[in-house]
Write an enzyme that holds these catalytic residues in place. Structure first.
Site, PDB file in Angstrom:
ATOM      1  N   ASN A 105       5.839   7.122  -0.417  1.00  0.00           N
ATOM      2  CA  ASN A 105       5.334   8.520  -0.862  1.00  0.00           C
ATOM      3  C   ASN A 105       4.048   8.846  -0.534  1.00  0.00           C
ATOM      4  O   ASN A 105       3.500   9.947   0.033  1.00  0.00           O
ATOM      5  CB  ASN A 105       5.419   8.910  -2.600  1.00  0.00           C
ATOM      6  N   GLY A 143       0.711  -1.367  -0.056  1.00  0.00           N
ATOM      7  CA  GLY A 143       0.150  -0.277   0.050  1.00  0.00           C
ATOM      8  C   GLY A 143       0.963   1.543  -0.064  1.00  0.00           C
ATOM      9  O   GLY A 143       0.276   2.445  -0.306  1.00  0.00           O
ATOM     10  N   HIS A 144       2.195   1.355   0.753  1.00  0.00           N
ATOM     11  CA  HIS A 144       2.714   2.561   0.915  1.00  0.00           C
ATOM     12  C   HIS A 144       3.012   3.589  -0.179  1.00  0.00           C
ATOM     13  O   HIS A 144       3.218   4.778   0.020  1.00  0.00           O
ATOM     14  CB  HIS A 144       4.054   2.346   1.637  1.00  0.00           C
ATOM     15  N   HIS A 145       2.698   3.073  -1.628  1.00  0.00           N
ATOM     16  CA  HIS A 145       2.878   4.073  -2.716  1.00  0.00           C
ATOM     17  C   HIS A 145       1.739   4.743  -3.024  1.00  0.00           C
ATOM     18  O   HIS A 145       1.700   5.675  -3.701  1.00  0.00           O
ATOM     19  CB  HIS A 145       3.566   3.379  -3.797  1.00  0.00           C
ATOM     20  N   ALA A 146       0.333   4.047  -2.623  1.00  0.00           N
ATOM     21  CA  ALA A 146      -0.771   4.548  -3.124  1.00  0.00           C
ATOM     22  C   ALA A 146      -1.041   6.040  -2.623  1.00  0.00           C
ATOM     23  O   ALA A 146      -1.008   6.042  -1.355  1.00  0.00           O
ATOM     24  CB  ALA A 146      -1.888   3.506  -2.885  1.00  0.00           C
TER      25      ALA A 146
END
Length: 766
Positions: free
Chosen positions: A253, A207-210
């Site tokens: 991001n 999930g951490h780029h979404a």
């Protein structure tokens, strides 16, 4: 069953919170009405001793339904459904997961809560939870994927799986993404409510780029922010401040941007940055920050965004442990979170080709162990990236074992990468204004500039200039060449009448050594507790007493323009120093030294600046003018070799004396010892001085021996080339024969920029 019930006293009855119900994917999600246990009731139930609770594990096979719509024989995308299966298989093989019934597991955990992990049921996140961090339009876009045809999905994937978007989609992507987000929510909730000691969620898609409004970087919904916001909403009194630690090799991001203005969420990311070139690279929207260390949060959230941005791939245990010890744990301890959530990508693990780093399972266990000291041990680990199945499963196993109470794996730390040390220092500099733990040792450069502060390097050279001028009448030599940096102004000092000196000592040295005893409390330095050593001064005194003309060349550690707002400025790259040193020494030779054709030139090299000797020898034909070369070295030894002059290395061996500190690596083993005995390294001699500020001590210790060496070699040169001897046109008291042979110019010729043309007669007076 609530695992807390396994260890309640017989006379204590605790009602299971109605907030935790059987959440199968087909059930509608509970409302947040009167049936939900109050935060006070939950807090009352948290009195169960943490050590009696098991570690939670969330896993669901249905998350493998997210798969590439490309049904050809091509290898699957790196974000492979088998990632979570490999981790789960590793847990089972390590006997961390019980294969029997829940009732049997409950009986086992009553006696031994750390024997197995307690299974946490995953569920589908509801739209309300997802829209705590995502826009409604983004949620609807993801939901629309389930109605697309396979052909449409393949075309979308073909378009998306390029550049920064880097995404694939399938018919069941929406379904799997809901369960992944729901798994993160339930994992964090179980930890916050004290149902489990800590927990790990083996979930995908990651999930951490979404971003709040789009999917990207293999990520559909941003699982960790969804879980954090849900816990803050539902348990505000006991879960207000949250630390998100992201050790995925890529910058998160999406997490950063979702909490960039939030004072209650501390986001710390360790990632490869490469000056913004490494994925996810630069945002398409200009107002969005990237993963650079200078992006520290905004508004109320300033200081709460910590980017530990590695300059390149190749980082390993030494760098990550240093980051934790110097940055992560001090800031996290000062923040004092109520909950710690690890965005656990394992693509920095050794063996992951996308990450290109070398973090071991032992290092992951050590980092986990340190984070468990925060928030009363309330740690939730949520899987992010990691694409080598062996590396990801071994690393996750090390983390799980540590969560379950096993001591972290022992490890032997390699030395810290020098550039990585500077990366960490940059982070300290940016965050010193916001965290007390980052302030020691950080200079408030902007405040000093307002107060007309001056760098000690400039003070030191001005002091040297003053001393040499007062004692030996030395003056600054103007450097009149545009290609040479302005930093060399006042760095070359000469005795008057250098053009008529019968013999010359050329000294090429590092800046003076500065030693300070800092205050142990705040690392401040009082001026009376700082010392500057100038070991070259006794050699200049000896040289003037023996009628030498002297050229003193100070090679600064930083030759390019100094950043105006950067307190800690690293030394220039060696290539830059080489280029400028070569230009300077060639300029001095062409415009001054070679014109005094009858004078022998002895060269003294001190510290890293002795590299200049090699540059002069290999760029100009100077051998016949040099009786000897004397050097004092504590750093790298420099080989002297020329492709155009095969005899240069042999000449260097017979005409040099190189004192090397006793703790230098060249003395460590026989192989290194043999290597430095080769001609190209000169005549290397081991000094008995080593350790600490050894350079100054070496020059002082060997002063008498060095001066005697210079005298002896000078006498040999005089016998061969001096007055009364005419050999190869080098003899003759007036030196005209040498000039005609070597220069082809008249002795009365005055080139542009020479001593006569620039300094004037008053400067040359003896």
């Amino acid at each position: 069953m609530d695992p807390r019930e396994l260890h309640l006293e017989n006379n204590v009855e605790v009602e299971e919170p109605s907030s935790i119900s059987d959440e199968s994917p087909d059930q509608s999600q509970r409302s947040h009405g009167s049936n939900q246990s109050s935060e006070a009731e939950i807090a009352t139930q948290f009195d169960t001793r943490v050590s009696s609770l098991p570690t939670g594990l969330c896993y669901d096979d249905r998350m493998k339904f997210h798969a590439n719509a490309d049904f050809t024989d091509s290898p699957h995308h790196p974000e492979d459904p088998r990632r979570i299966q490999a981790i789960m298989k590793e847990f089972v093989n390590a006997d961390l997961v019980y294969k029997g019934s829940e009732l049997e597991l409950a009986e086992i955990l009553k006696k031994s809560p750390a024997k197995y992990m307690w299974r946490i049921a995953a569920r589908r996140a509801n739209p309300e939870e997802i829209c705590l961090v995502h826009t409604a339009s983004h949620f609807e876009w993801v939901r629309s994927l389930k109605d697309k045809s396979s052909r449409e999905l393949r075309e979308m994937t073909k378009t998306f799986d390029n550049g920064r978007k880097s995404l694939y989609v399938g018919n069941l992507t929406y379904y799997a993404a809901l369960i992944s987000a729901g798994g993160a929510i339930e994992t964090c909730k179980n930890v916050v409510e004290g149902k489990v000691r800590n927990a790990i969620a083996v979930i995908r898609p990651p999930g951490h780029h979404a971003e709040h409004n789009e999917s990207m970087g293999f990520c559909i919904f941003n699982n960790v922010p969804i879980a954090v916001r849900t816990c803050q909403r539902d348990y505000g009194d006991i879960c207000r401040k949250v630390l998100i630690l992201d050790w995925d090799v890529h910058h998160g991001n999406g997490i950063q941007n979702m909490f960039y203005n939030d004072p209650n969420v501390l986001y710390i990311s360790l990632h490869v940055y490469q000056d913004g070139l490494f994925y996810p690279g630069q945002p398409e929207e200009e107002d969005l920050p990237d993963g650079g260390p200078n992006n520290i949060g905004a508004g109320m959230g300033v200081g709460k965004n910590v980017n530990i941005a590695w300059h390149d791939q190749g980082m390993g245990d030494g760098e990550y442990m240093a980051a934790f010890q110097r940055i992560v744990m001090p800031i996290a301890t000062e923040f004092d979170p109520d909950l710690v959530v690890i965005s656990a990508g394992f693509d920095a693990a050794a063996g992951d080709e996308l990450g290109g780093c070398y973090v071991s399972p032992g290092c992951y266990s050590q980092m986990t162990f340190m984070l468990m000291s925060l928030a009363k041990g309330k740690v939730a680990v949520c899987l992010e990236g990691g694409y080598n199945l062996n590396a990801i499963s071994h690393s996750a196993l090390a983390v799980a074992r540590t969560l379950m109470g096993e001591p972290p794996e022992r490890m032997e730390l390699p030395p810290l990468n020098v550039k990585a040390h500077k990366d960490l220092q940059h982070v300290k500099n940016y965050h010193a204004p916001y965290w007390a733990c980052m302030r020691p040792g950080v200079v408030p450069i902007k405040e000093l500039q307002v107060q007309n502060g001056i760098r000690i390097s400039d003070v030191a050279r001005e002091y040297q200039r003053s001393i040499l001028s007062r004692k030996f009448n030395m003056i600054a030599m103007p450097i009149m060449r545009n290609k040479i940096t302005k930093t060399f102004e006042n760095q070359v000092l000469v005795t008057p009448g250098i053009q008529r000196a019968r013999k010359i000592l050329l000294i090429i040295h590092d800046p003076p050594e500065v030693v300070a005893q800092a205050d142990t409390f705040d690392t401040s330095v009082d001026s009376h507790n700082a010392w500057m050593t100038d070991p070259v001064l006794p050699y200049i005194r000896w040289a003037t007493q023996n009628s030498y003309g002297i050229i003193d060349v100070n090679i600064p550690s930083h030759l390019s323009s100094l950043p105006p707002d950067q307190a800690l400025t690293p030394k220039d790259e060696e290539q830059q120093i080489q280029l400028q040193s070569k230009e300077l020494l060639a300029y001095l030779w062409d415009n001054y030294l070679q014109l005094n054709v009858g004078a022998p030139i002895t060269i003294l090299g001190v510290g890293d600046a002795y590299l200049g000797i090699k540059l002069l020898l290999t760029s100009r034909n100077v051998k016949q003018r040099i009786p000897t070369i004397l050097s004092f070295v504590t750093g790298s030894l420099r080989p002297v070799k020329s492709e155009t002059d095969p005899s240069l290395s042999g000449w260097y061996k017979s005409h040099s004396l190189i004192f090397v500190s006793s703790n230098h690596s060249c003395w460590n083993d026989e192989e290194n010892n043999k290597r430095v005995r080769k001609q190209r390294f000169g005549f290397v001699k081991k000094s008995e001085i080593g350790g600490g500020p050894s350079l100054s001590a070496m020059l002082e210790r060997h002063l008498e021996e060095a001066c005697r060496w210079i005298e002896d070699k000078g006498a040999e040169w005089d016998q061969l080339w001096g007055e009364g001897e005419e050999s190869d046109g080098m003899g003759g008291g007036d030196g005209e024969g040498m000039e005609g042979e070597l220069l082809g110019v008249s002795s009365s010729r005055v080139p542009a920029g020479s001593i006569q043309g620039v300094l004037g007669q008053s400067a040359m007076a003896t």
